[in-house]
Design a protein around this motif. Structure first.
Motif, PDB file in Angstrom:
ATOM      1  N   LYS A  77       0.819  -1.215   0.000  1.00  0.00           N
ATOM      2  CA  LYS A  77       0.000   0.000   0.000  1.00  0.00           C
ATOM      3  C   LYS A  77       0.855   1.268   0.000  1.00  0.00           C
ATOM      4  CE  LYS A  77      -3.770  -2.137   2.560  1.00  0.00           C
ATOM      5  NZ  LYS A  77      -4.554  -2.056   3.791  1.00  0.00           N
ATOM      6  N   GLN A  78       2.168   1.116  -0.196  1.00  0.00           N
ATOM      7  CA  GLN A  78       3.094   2.252  -0.130  1.00  0.00           C
ATOM      8  C   GLN A  78       2.693   3.362  -1.095  1.00  0.00           C
ATOM      9  OE1 GLN A  78       5.967   2.565   2.056  1.00  0.00           O
ATOM     10  NE2 GLN A  78       5.310   4.576   1.389  1.00  0.00           N
ATOM     11  N   GLU A  79       2.847   4.602  -0.634  1.00  0.00           N
ATOM     12  CA  GLU A  79       2.519   5.769  -1.447  1.00  0.00           C
ATOM     13  C   GLU A  79       3.688   6.749  -1.454  1.00  0.00           C
ATOM     14  OE1 GLU A  79      -2.286   5.925  -0.692  1.00  0.00           O
ATOM     15  OE2 GLU A  79      -0.991   7.024   0.678  1.00  0.00           O
ATOM     16  N   SER A  80       3.649   7.687  -2.396  1.00  0.00           N
ATOM     17  CA  SER A  80       4.678   8.719  -2.521  1.00  0.00           C
ATOM     18  C   SER A  80       4.556   9.732  -1.379  1.00  0.00           C
ATOM     19  CB  SER A  80       4.528   9.442  -3.856  1.00  0.00           C
ATOM     20  OG  SER A  80       3.339  10.217  -3.854  1.00  0.00           O
ATOM     21  N   HIS A  81       5.593  10.558  -1.234  1.00  0.00           N
ATOM     22  CA  HIS A  81       5.561  11.625  -0.229  1.00  0.00           C
ATOM     23  C   HIS A  81       4.342  12.536  -0.427  1.00  0.00           C
ATOM     24  CE1 HIS A  81       9.778  10.863   0.999  1.00  0.00           C
ATOM     25  NE2 HIS A  81       9.393  11.459   2.104  1.00  0.00           N
ATOM     26  N   GLU A 107      13.243   8.419   0.835  1.00  0.00           N
ATOM     27  CA  GLU A 107      13.005   9.154  -0.410  1.00  0.00           C
ATOM     28  C   GLU A 107      12.033   8.372  -1.290  1.00  0.00           C
ATOM     29  OE1 GLU A 107      14.205  12.233  -1.144  1.00  0.00           O
ATOM     30  OE2 GLU A 107      14.960  12.171   0.913  1.00  0.00           O
ATOM     31  N   ASP A 108      11.389   9.072  -2.222  1.00  0.00           N
ATOM     32  CA  ASP A 108      10.396   8.442  -3.093  1.00  0.00           C
ATOM     33  C   ASP A 108      10.945   7.246  -3.879  1.00  0.00           C
ATOM     34  OD1 ASP A 108       8.166   9.840  -2.337  1.00  0.00           O
ATOM     35  OD2 ASP A 108       8.051  11.082  -4.131  1.00  0.00           O
ATOM     36  N   VAL A 109      12.175   7.335  -4.352  1.00  0.00           N
ATOM     37  CA  VAL A 109      12.758   6.221  -5.119  1.00  0.00           C
ATOM     38  C   VAL A 109      12.819   4.966  -4.244  1.00  0.00           C
ATOM     39  CG1 VAL A 109      14.846   5.368  -6.254  1.00  0.00           C
ATOM     40  CG2 VAL A 109      14.083   7.686  -6.686  1.00  0.00           C
ATOM     41  N   ASP A 110      13.227   5.134  -2.991  1.00  0.00           N
ATOM     42  CA  ASP A 110      13.308   3.989  -2.082  1.00  0.00           C
ATOM     43  C   ASP A 110      11.915   3.458  -1.732  1.00  0.00           C
ATOM     44  OD1 ASP A 110      16.127   4.106  -1.943  1.00  0.00           O
ATOM     45  OD2 ASP A 110      15.998   5.696  -0.445  1.00  0.00           O
ATOM     46  N   LYS A 138       2.551   1.126 -13.582  1.00  0.00           N
ATOM     47  CA  LYS A 138       1.142   1.487 -13.506  1.00  0.00           C
ATOM     48  C   LYS A 138       0.705   1.588 -12.037  1.00  0.00           C
ATOM     49  CE  LYS A 138      -1.431  -0.563 -16.527  1.00  0.00           C
ATOM     50  NZ  LYS A 138      -2.288  -1.531 -17.239  1.00  0.00           N
ATOM     51  N   VAL A 139       1.137   0.623 -11.231  1.00  0.00           N
ATOM     52  CA  VAL A 139       0.826   0.661  -9.795  1.00  0.00           C
ATOM     53  C   VAL A 139       1.473   1.884  -9.151  1.00  0.00           C
ATOM     54  CG1 VAL A 139       1.179  -0.516  -7.575  1.00  0.00           C
ATOM     55  CG2 VAL A 139       0.519  -1.842  -9.589  1.00  0.00           C
ATOM     56  N   GLY A 144       1.073   7.712  -6.723  1.00  0.00           N
ATOM     57  CA  GLY A 144       1.609   9.071  -6.704  1.00  0.00           C
ATOM     58  C   GLY A 144       3.070   9.212  -7.077  1.00  0.00           C
ATOM     59  N   PHE A 145       3.699   8.163  -7.546  1.00  0.00           N
ATOM     60  CA  PHE A 145       5.106   8.250  -7.943  1.00  0.00           C
ATOM     61  C   PHE A 145       5.203   8.726  -9.378  1.00  0.00           C
ATOM     62  CE2 PHE A 145       5.097   4.942  -4.628  1.00  0.00           C
ATOM     63  CZ  PHE A 145       6.020   5.494  -3.748  1.00  0.00           C
ATOM     64  N   GLY A 146       6.136   9.636  -9.635  1.00  0.00           N
ATOM     65  CA  GLY A 146       6.349  10.159 -10.986  1.00  0.00           C
ATOM     66  C   GLY A 146       7.050   9.148 -11.869  1.00  0.00           C
ATOM     67  N   MET A 147       7.052   9.418 -13.158  1.00  0.00           N
ATOM     68  CA  MET A 147       7.641   8.489 -14.134  1.00  0.00           C
ATOM     69  C   MET A 147       9.130   8.279 -13.894  1.00  0.00           C
ATOM     70  SD  MET A 147       6.950   6.451 -16.534  1.00  0.00           S
ATOM     71  CE  MET A 147       5.422   6.881 -17.288  1.00  0.00           C
ATOM     72  N   GLU A 148       9.863   9.354 -13.649  1.00  0.00           N
ATOM     73  CA  GLU A 148      11.314   9.228 -13.437  1.00  0.00           C
ATOM     74  C   GLU A 148      11.610   8.423 -12.165  1.00  0.00           C
ATOM     75  OE1 GLU A 148      15.081   9.099 -14.307  1.00  0.00           O
ATOM     76  OE2 GLU A 148      13.604  10.007 -15.652  1.00  0.00           O
ATOM     77  N   THR A 149      10.883   8.701 -11.120  1.00  0.00           N
ATOM     78  CA  THR A 149      11.044   7.963  -9.858  1.00  0.00           C
ATOM     79  C   THR A 149      10.733   6.491 -10.080  1.00  0.00           C
ATOM     80  OG1 THR A 149      10.451   9.897  -8.557  1.00  0.00           O
ATOM     81  CG2 THR A 149      10.200   7.765  -7.487  1.00  0.00           C
ATOM     82  N   SER A 150       9.654   6.247 -10.797  1.00  0.00           N
ATOM     83  CA  SER A 150       9.218   4.889 -11.085  1.00  0.00           C
ATOM     84  C   SER A 150      10.277   4.128 -11.888  1.00  0.00           C
ATOM     85  CB  SER A 150       7.899   4.955 -11.855  1.00  0.00           C
ATOM     86  OG  SER A 150       7.488   3.707 -12.275  1.00  0.00           O
TER      87      SER A 150
END
Length: 164
Positions: A77-81, A107-110, A138-139, A144-150
């Motif tokens: 269920k993890q979400e972005s900052h 951080e979002d990447v982690d 897609k998940v 809420g994670f951006g494309m680059e982070t993803s």
């Protein structure tokens, strides 16, 4: 049958008592208790003062309430900052506590990497990497994670699962 207490709606002391009864042994944020007291009919200034007193007396702890929210949004269920910030605001956590709590979060990447690991901890021999990449990204977008982070998280995930 218990009798419903009658409160003086302009009394800070009565508002505190009402708040304490509502809190019981639970964990509530200052915003949720303020909202509860307003719903009960207490004046706005009385609610603010009562909440301030309850925080001072340690009946309310926004950091503790916020950690409870963050704990519920881990693993699959993890979400972005950004989404965690919105979730904490909706839970009635004050801004200062949100800043403290989010400074303790990775951080979002982690976060995204951990999301990927919880969803797909390993690769089978016949798995299509491109298909897995699209599914995981897609998940990540929904969380809420951006494309680059993803993409960065996917590279870390791929390196990890290929080496294990």
């Amino acid at each position: 049958m218990a009798k419903t207490p009658v409160y003086n709606l302009s009394s800070v002391s009565d508002a505190q008592t009402c708040g304490i009864r509502h809190i019981g042994i639970g964990v509530y944020s200052s915003g949720k208790i303020r909202e509860y007291l307003r719903h009960k009919g207490f004046e706005s200034s009385v609610c603010d003062e009562a909440v301030k007193c309850l925080v001072k007396r340690e009946y309310i702890d926004d950091c503790r309430a916020g950690r409870k929210v963050l704990l519920s949004r881990s693993g699959k269920k993890q979400e972005s900052h950004a989404m965690l910030y919105q979730r904490l605001m909706a839970a009635g956590i004050n801004r200062a506590s949100i800043d403290i709590l989010l400074s303790e979060v990775e951080e979002d990447v982690d976060l995204c990497f951990n999301l990927y690991l919880s969803i797909k901890p390993f690769i089978d021999e016949g798995d299509d990497i491109d298909k897995i990449s699209l599914e995981l990204q897609k998940v990540a977008a929904k969380r809420g994670f951006g494309m680059e982070t993803s993409r960065s998280a996917f590279r870390l995930w791929l390196k990890k699962v290929m080496n294990d």
